[in-house]
Design a protein around this motif. Structure first.
Motif, PDB file in Angstrom:
ATOM      1  N   ASP A 298       0.829  -1.206   0.000  1.00 11.21           N
ATOM      2  CA  ASP A 298       0.000   0.000   0.000  1.00 11.21           C
ATOM      3  C   ASP A 298       0.865   1.257   0.000  1.00 11.21           C
ATOM      4  OD1 ASP A 298      -2.255  -1.532  -0.016  1.00 11.21           O
ATOM      5  OD2 ASP A 298      -2.634  -1.382   2.145  1.00 11.21           O
ATOM      6  N   VAL A 299       1.927   1.245   0.804  1.00 17.38           N
ATOM      7  CA  VAL A 299       2.833   2.394   0.853  1.00 17.38           C
ATOM      8  C   VAL A 299       3.453   2.641  -0.517  1.00 17.38           C
ATOM      9  CG1 VAL A 299       4.983   3.274   1.835  1.00 17.38           C
ATOM     10  CG2 VAL A 299       3.312   2.129   3.315  1.00 17.38           C
ATOM     11  N   ALA A 300       3.805   1.557  -1.211  1.00 24.03           N
ATOM     12  CA  ALA A 300       4.416   1.685  -2.534  1.00 24.03           C
ATOM     13  C   ALA A 300       3.449   2.256  -3.565  1.00 24.03           C
ATOM     14  CB  ALA A 300       4.944   0.333  -3.001  1.00 24.03           C
ATOM     15  N   GLN A 301       2.128   2.069  -3.347  1.00 23.94           N
ATOM     16  CA  GLN A 301       1.133   2.536  -4.313  1.00 23.94           C
ATOM     17  C   GLN A 301       0.768   4.011  -4.131  1.00 23.94           C
ATOM     18  OE1 GLN A 301      -2.357   0.018  -4.702  1.00 23.94           O
ATOM     19  NE2 GLN A 301      -1.149  -1.838  -4.427  1.00 23.94           N
ATOM     20  N   ARG A 302       1.184   4.612  -3.018  1.00 21.97           N
ATOM     21  CA  ARG A 302       0.812   6.007  -2.754  1.00 21.97           C
ATOM     22  C   ARG A 302       1.311   6.935  -3.859  1.00 21.97           C
ATOM     23  NH1 ARG A 302       2.769   6.328   3.571  1.00 21.97           N
ATOM     24  NH2 ARG A 302       1.199   4.909   4.464  1.00 21.97           N
ATOM     25  N   ALA A 303       2.550   6.721  -4.269  1.00 19.30           N
ATOM     26  CA  ALA A 303       3.159   7.629  -5.252  1.00 19.30           C
ATOM     27  C   ALA A 303       2.371   7.646  -6.552  1.00 19.30           C
ATOM     28  CB  ALA A 303       4.614   7.224  -5.513  1.00 19.30           C
ATOM     29  N   GLY A 304       1.910   6.484  -6.993  1.00 21.54           N
ATOM     30  CA  GLY A 304       1.152   6.416  -8.239  1.00 21.54           C
ATOM     31  C   GLY A 304      -0.139   7.202  -8.173  1.00 21.54           C
ATOM     32  N   VAL A 305      -0.835   7.156  -7.021  1.00 26.42           N
ATOM     33  CA  VAL A 305      -2.095   7.887  -6.865  1.00 26.42           C
ATOM     34  C   VAL A 305      -1.841   9.389  -6.809  1.00 26.42           C
ATOM     35  CG1 VAL A 305      -4.178   8.144  -5.474  1.00 26.42           C
ATOM     36  CG2 VAL A 305      -3.074   5.907  -5.654  1.00 26.42           C
ATOM     37  N   VAL A 306      -0.798   9.791  -6.069  1.00 28.40           N
ATOM     38  CA  VAL A 306      -0.445  11.219  -6.009  1.00 28.40           C
ATOM     39  C   VAL A 306      -0.081  11.726  -7.404  1.00 28.40           C
ATOM     40  CG1 VAL A 306       1.238  12.886  -5.125  1.00 28.40           C
ATOM     41  CG2 VAL A 306       0.301  11.129  -3.610  1.00 28.40           C
ATOM     42  N   ASP A 307       0.719  10.960  -8.101  1.00 28.88           N
ATOM     43  CA  ASP A 307       1.118  11.327  -9.461  1.00 28.88           C
ATOM     44  C   ASP A 307      -0.111  11.491 -10.354  1.00 28.88           C
ATOM     45  OD1 ASP A 307       3.647  11.367 -11.331  1.00 28.88           O
ATOM     46  OD2 ASP A 307       2.128  10.218 -12.399  1.00 28.88           O
ATOM     47  N   TYR A 308      -1.057  10.554 -10.245  1.00 26.84           N
ATOM     48  CA  TYR A 308      -2.285  10.619 -11.057  1.00 26.84           C
ATOM     49  C   TYR A 308      -3.112  11.859 -10.718  1.00 26.84           C
ATOM     50  CZ  TYR A 308      -7.224   9.918 -12.007  1.00 26.84           C
ATOM     51  OH  TYR A 308      -8.527  10.131 -12.374  1.00 26.84           O
ATOM     52  N   LEU A 309      -3.349  12.115  -9.434  1.00 26.29           N
ATOM     53  CA  LEU A 309      -4.220  13.227  -9.042  1.00 26.29           C
ATOM     54  C   LEU A 309      -3.643  14.575  -9.474  1.00 26.29           C
ATOM     55  CD1 LEU A 309      -5.353  12.035  -5.496  1.00 26.29           C
ATOM     56  CD2 LEU A 309      -6.800  12.350  -7.516  1.00 26.29           C
ATOM     57  N   VAL A 310      -2.329  14.758  -9.338  1.00 25.38           N
ATOM     58  CA  VAL A 310      -1.714  16.016  -9.771  1.00 25.38           C
ATOM     59  C   VAL A 310      -1.763  16.133 -11.286  1.00 25.38           C
ATOM     60  CG1 VAL A 310       0.404  17.383  -9.793  1.00 25.38           C
ATOM     61  CG2 VAL A 310      -0.230  16.103  -7.744  1.00 25.38           C
ATOM     62  N   ASP A 311      -1.476  15.048 -11.967  1.00 21.30           N
ATOM     63  CA  ASP A 311      -1.472  15.051 -13.424  1.00 21.30           C
ATOM     64  C   ASP A 311      -2.857  15.372 -13.981  1.00 21.30           C
ATOM     65  OD1 ASP A 311      -0.711  14.748 -16.029  1.00 21.30           O
ATOM     66  OD2 ASP A 311      -0.679  12.574 -16.016  1.00 21.30           O
TER      67      ASP A 311
END
Length: 600
Positions: free
Chosen positions: A393-406
């Motif tokens: 779950d911790v590893a997946q945080r970056a992908g969600v943050v990247d998506y929301l900003v993008d």
């Protein structure tokens, strides 16, 4: 077969007719040609002006489709000039509103809105004259057949015209050594594609919409293409998909994501095939077509089930995003169309473009839209991931943050911090106003990862060059200047007959020694980290490409020892973001500068 070329007089009459019938559409074609030519000639570094011109082209495309739909709607009802111009004015106001509202160069979500709006508006052209129950299904088919053939003809004429003119330019270039720039060819293509092709297409738009029975001969070429090329290919793909479905049933596994695109591709071309053969599907002598028309939707039942399973497998695990939203909508629409054509006796083919148009418009804005549901889904997912201590779950945080900003910009993360992210975003956008989109977006992502303290994955990389504000280096008060950089592990020089050694003994550690005096150590890592943090907060000013400037004091490292004052003045620091820690650049960034030495 004899080909009769049109005379100059007939071409002039057709052009005059198009201008009288579609004045605003012709104006749009001219404007689009001019803008495209200007974009070709414009310096690519002028990012803000490029963005405005590209958005203008997108809105002109909306206007072309909407105005054509409005004019055809009015023609079918024989409206007078007053109501026609009133509706045209409303379309223009709508397009101006979209121009102000949409910003696809900043938010990726707006790119999806642009695609959905263009898709919906162009579908509107296909049924605008027949809204309200006017005309028959045969009239609808003949009208769209005319549009389809006219578009293909316009594309062929445009291609031949461009090829002929381009060859002529190449001949002039070769024979007279004129040295014609490639931009001339691009401008020529812009004029032919946006100007000539559009006007030529408009000249062939049907003027009669209600024709009664289908008396026109069915195009033989269309029949041959559909019966002997398109339908056999669809049958092959159907066999492959059915065998794959049997495989996952036997193995008890979930379907792969690729199968969704294959099923949608099969459905699109299958429905297109049925639309192309609609008038002859029940005629004698077309047994293969009749068989395909009868069993297509029956065979779609297992494929729709497979598609829904594939969609559920992705959405249940990773939540909704704009692409998955569209996939869900298309899967549900395909299920609806399959059920309708299996149960309905009327077989209203106009339902296909009408329903797709409505769904596309619903997906643009509102609480049910692709953007709203996707943002809510990923924000909810990020809340769960931020609360979880599980390693995956911790590893997946970056992908969600990247998506929301993008997709939605920094404010989409406001619920996760007390910082005013809208203000941070505006400062970044102002500082990078003339930069390419990827530069602006990367700066926003840098800030998001730093503020939320989310570890960045290695694949999220950003190259940054930081330089001191001002330009000229201040050296007053010092006696000696020695050039240094991060590429050399050791630099040797002399002050008189005394040796001076500048050496990188470890990552981020710089040793300075004059003669036999005590070694002075400068901590470069600390200075680089400070620069990185200030940059991520959006405090740097953008001035070119990936280069940003900060006040000069952040680029100085000074020390004193053994009768000397030392000051390392950095002129540039270059590094990648994306290593293990979000607030640190790589261990030893590239740098250039000067070592200033003063004798006490």
């Amino acid at each position: 077969m004899k080909i009769k070329l049109p005379s100059v007089k007939s071409l002039w009459l057709q052009a005059s007719m198009v201008v009288r019938r579609f004045p605003l559409q012709v104006l749009i074609a001219v404007a689009a040609s001019v803008i495209l030519c200007f974009l070709v000639a414009l310096d690519s570094r002028n990012g803000s002006l490029n963005d405005v011109l590209i958005k203008s082209l997108l809105v002109l495309n909306f206007g072309l489709a909407l105005l054509l739909s409005a004019d055809l709607f009015a023609e079918a009802r024989r409206w007078s000039a007053g109501p026609v111009w009133t509706m045209r004015l409303l379309v223009i106001l709508l397009c101006l509103g979209l121009f102000l509202l949409l910003d696809p160069q900043v938010f990726t979500a707006d790119k999806y809105r642009v695609v959905l709006l263009a898709f919906a508006f162009h579908l509107l052209v296909s049924f605008a004259p027949f809204t309200g129950g006017s005309g028959t299904l045969n009239d609808f088919w003949l009208y769209n057949k005319s549009l389809f053939i006219r578009f293909l003809t316009a594309a062929l004429y445009a291609a031949v015209l461009y090829a002929g003119l381009a060859i002529a330019l190449a001949a002039v270039d070769g024979l007279f050594a004129v040295q014609i720039s490639y931009k001339v060819y691009l401008s020529l293509f812009s004029i032919v594609a946006a100007g000539f092709m559009t006007v030529f297409f408009l000249a062939g738009v049907p003027t009669v919409f209600v024709r009664g029975d289908l008396k026109e001969a069915y195009p033989k070429g269309l029949k041959v293409f559909t019966q002997y090329v398109l339908i056999p290919l669809m049958t092959i793909y159907l066999g492959i998909l059915l065998v794959y479905e049997l495989k996952i049933i036997v193995n008890g596994e979930l379907p792969k994501g690729l199968v969704s695109m294959l099923i949608l591709g099969y459905a699109v071309f299958g429905i297109l095939s049925l639309l192309l053969v609609y008038p002859i599907r029940t005629q004698e002598g077309h047994g293969w077509i009749r068989l395909f028309s009868r069993f297509f939707y029956v065979m779609m039942i297992p494929l729709v089930i497979l598609l829904l399973l594939a969609v559920w497998a992705r959405v249940s695990r990773y939540g909704i995003t704009e692409p998955r939203y569209l996939l869900v909508i298309l899967a549900l629409w395909l299920a609806f169309i399959t059920v309708y054509f299996l149960l309905s006796r009327k077989q209203n083919i106009m339902l296909i473009p009408v329903s797709l148009c409505v769904l596309a418009l619903l997906a643009v804005y509102g609480p049910q839209s692709a953007s709203s549901l996707s943002r809510f889904s990923q924000q909810s997912r990020l809340k769960k991931l931020m609360a979880s201590k599980d390693k995956e779950d911790v590893a997946q945080r970056a992908g969600v943050v990247d998506y929301l900003v993008d997709m939605h910009g920094l404010p989409a993360l406001q619920a996760f911090t007390k910082r005013d992210l809208a203000d941070v975003e505006q400062r970044i956008l102002r500082a990078t106003e003339s930069a390419p989109r990827f530069t602006r977006l990367a700066a926003q992502k840098d800030s998001a990862f730093a503020i939320l303290k989310v570890t960045r994955p290695h694949e999220v990389m950003r190259y940054v060059v930081l330089k001191p504000t001002g330009g000229a280096l201040q050296v007053s008060g010092y006696d000696y200047v020695i050039p240094v950089n991060g590429y050399s592990s050791r630099t040797e020089s002399e002050i008189g007959s005394v040796p001076v050694v500048v050496e990188h003994v470890a990552a981020g550690k710089l040793h300075l020694q004059i003669g036999t005096a005590k070694v002075v150590q400068l901590d470069l890592t600390s200075a680089f980290n400070k620069l990185s943090k200030i940059y991520q907060k959006g405090a740097a000013s953008h001035f070119s490409g990936d280069s940003f400037s900060l006040p000069e004091q952040y680029f100085s490292l000074c020390a004193s020892a053994a009768g000397y004052d030392y000051c390392l003045k950095l002129t540039s620091v270059s590094f990648y973001h994306g290593d293990a820690k979000p607030d640190e650049p790589e261990a030893q960034p590239a740098y250039e500068g000067y070592l200033l030495i003063r004798v006490k």
